[in-house]
Design a protein around this motif. Sequence first.
Motif, mmCIF file in Angstrom:
data_model
loop_
_atom_site.group_PDB
_atom_site.id
_atom_site.type_symbol
_atom_site.label_atom_id
_atom_site.label_comp_id
_atom_site.label_asym_id
_atom_site.label_seq_id
_atom_site.Cartn_x
_atom_site.Cartn_y
_atom_site.Cartn_z
ATOM 1 N N ALA A 126 2.624 -1.024 15.083
ATOM 2 C CA ALA A 126 3.656 -0.894 14.058
ATOM 3 C C ALA A 126 3.057 -0.274 12.795
ATOM 4 O O ALA A 126 1.845 -0.358 12.558
ATOM 5 N N VAL A 127 3.904 0.346 11.980
ATOM 6 C CA VAL A 127 3.433 0.982 10.749
ATOM 7 C C VAL A 127 2.831 -0.055 9.803
ATOM 8 O O VAL A 127 1.823 0.207 9.142
ATOM 9 N N GLY A 128 3.412 -1.249 9.758
ATOM 10 C CA GLY A 128 2.867 -2.313 8.909
ATOM 11 C C GLY A 128 1.465 -2.721 9.340
ATOM 12 O O GLY A 128 0.579 -2.933 8.494
ATOM 13 N N ALA A 129 1.248 -2.812 10.643
ATOM 14 C CA ALA A 129 -0.081 -3.143 11.149
ATOM 15 C C ALA A 129 -1.067 -2.020 10.833
ATOM 16 O O ALA A 129 -2.232 -2.278 10.513
ATOM 17 N N LEU A 130 -0.590 -0.790 10.890
ATOM 18 C CA LEU A 130 -1.447 0.352 10.543
ATOM 19 C C LEU A 130 -1.881 0.265 9.085
ATOM 20 O O LEU A 130 -3.048 0.481 8.771
ATOM 21 N N ARG A 131 -0.948 -0.063 8.218
ATOM 22 C CA ARG A 131 -1.278 -0.177 6.785
ATOM 23 C C ARG A 131 -2.348 -1.239 6.551
ATOM 24 O O ARG A 131 -3.257 -1.061 5.742
ATOM 25 N N THR A 132 -2.231 -2.343 7.267
ATOM 26 C CA THR A 132 -3.219 -3.410 7.130
ATOM 27 C C THR A 132 -4.591 -2.924 7.593
ATOM 28 O O THR A 132 -5.597 -3.151 6.919
ATOM 29 N N ARG A 133 -4.628 -2.248 8.735
ATOM 30 C CA ARG A 133 -5.899 -1.727 9.247
ATOM 31 C C ARG A 133 -6.508 -0.710 8.295
ATOM 32 O O ARG A 133 -7.723 -0.684 8.082
ATOM 33 N N VAL A 134 -5.663 0.141 7.716
ATOM 34 C CA VAL A 134 -6.150 1.152 6.773
ATOM 35 C C VAL A 134 -6.724 0.482 5.528
ATOM 36 O O VAL A 134 -7.795 0.864 5.048
ATOM 37 N N ALA A 135 -6.034 -0.516 5.015
ATOM 38 C CA ALA A 135 -6.524 -1.217 3.823
ATOM 39 C C ALA A 135 -7.882 -1.861 4.097
ATOM 40 O O ALA A 135 -8.797 -1.773 3.275
ATOM 41 N N ARG A 136 -8.027 -2.469 5.255
ATOM 42 C CA ARG A 136 -9.307 -3.101 5.610
ATOM 43 C C ARG A 136 -10.401 -2.054 5.807
ATOM 44 O O ARG A 136 -11.545 -2.247 5.365
ATOM 45 N N ALA A 137 -10.066 -0.939 6.443
ATOM 46 C CA ALA A 137 -11.071 0.119 6.667
ATOM 47 C C ALA A 137 -11.501 0.731 5.342
ATOM 48 O O ALA A 137 -12.679 1.005 5.136
ATOM 49 N N ARG A 138 -10.553 0.925 4.427
ATOM 50 C CA ARG A 138 -10.908 1.462 3.103
ATOM 51 C C ARG A 138 -11.798 0.506 2.334
ATOM 52 O O ARG A 138 -12.720 0.924 1.652
ATOM 53 N N GLU A 139 -11.526 -0.779 2.461
ATOM 54 C CA GLU A 139 -12.356 -1.772 1.788
ATOM 55 C C GLU A 139 -13.792 -1.737 2.328
ATOM 56 O O GLU A 139 -14.750 -1.765 1.568
ATOM 57 N N VAL A 140 -13.922 -1.649 3.642
ATOM 58 C CA VAL A 140 -15.260 -1.564 4.258
ATOM 59 C C VAL A 140 -15.951 -0.292 3.802
ATOM 60 O O VAL A 140 -17.146 -0.306 3.461
ATOM 61 N N ALA A 141 -15.234 0.825 3.760
ATOM 62 C CA ALA A 141 -15.821 2.089 3.346
ATOM 63 C C ALA A 141 -16.273 2.038 1.895
ATOM 64 O O ALA A 141 -17.353 2.537 1.543
ATOM 65 N N ARG A 142 -15.443 1.447 1.027
ATOM 66 C CA ARG A 142 -15.825 1.324 -0.383
ATOM 67 C C ARG A 142 -17.085 0.484 -0.539
ATOM 68 O O ARG A 142 -17.981 0.816 -1.323
ATOM 69 N N ASP A 143 -17.165 -0.617 0.193
ATOM 70 C CA ASP A 143 -18.344 -1.477 0.104
ATOM 71 C C ASP A 143 -19.593 -0.756 0.576
ATOM 72 O O ASP A 143 -20.676 -0.906 -0.007
ATOM 73 N N MET A 144 -19.477 0.039 1.630
ATOM 74 C CA MET A 144 -20.642 0.771 2.152
ATOM 75 C C MET A 144 -21.066 1.885 1.222
ATOM 76 O O MET A 144 -22.257 2.154 1.052
ATOM 77 N N ALA A 145 -20.096 2.572 0.635
ATOM 78 C CA ALA A 145 -20.412 3.721 -0.220
ATOM 79 C C ALA A 145 -20.931 3.286 -1.585
ATOM 80 O O ALA A 145 -21.568 4.072 -2.270
#
Length: 146
Positions: A126-145
């Motif tokens: 679902a689009v809502g689940a996609l948004r959640t996954r994107v938010a989590r992936a962006r958070e991980v990327a920000r922490d790594m960068a």
Amino acid sequence: MADIPLPWQTYAALQSNLDTRTSVDALSWGMEEGLNRLLDGEASLSQAGHVDRIVANAVRRDRYGRSLLAKHIIIRNEVYDGPRQTEARSSLALLQHRMAADKLDLLVELASGIEPKHVAERRGIAVGALRTRVARAREVARDMAA
């Protein structure tokens, strides 16, 4: 000759109109969207006005997207900033090595301009689940960068 049902008459008329066009513009893309919706069965096929509304909405979205590109994209006037590009490349390389491939692929798909609705359909979520996954992936990327 047998009567053609209304949905296919609408499809044939739209296809014929699209076939006679000599340029590819917002209206052409809107007509393509209308044809796709008719084939997908999403349009209320008993109402020709509904298909016209789908075409008009697609035309408006295409024009708006093009206006945003024209407003925010600088063509042939690229700015070269060596140190920042080097830093960005090293951050991207770090993300490629440390981040899970599915999370990075998700971010790359969205960054390349693919609509979230299409990404969600491709991934079967679902689009809502996609948004959640994107938010989590962006958070991980920000922490790594960082």
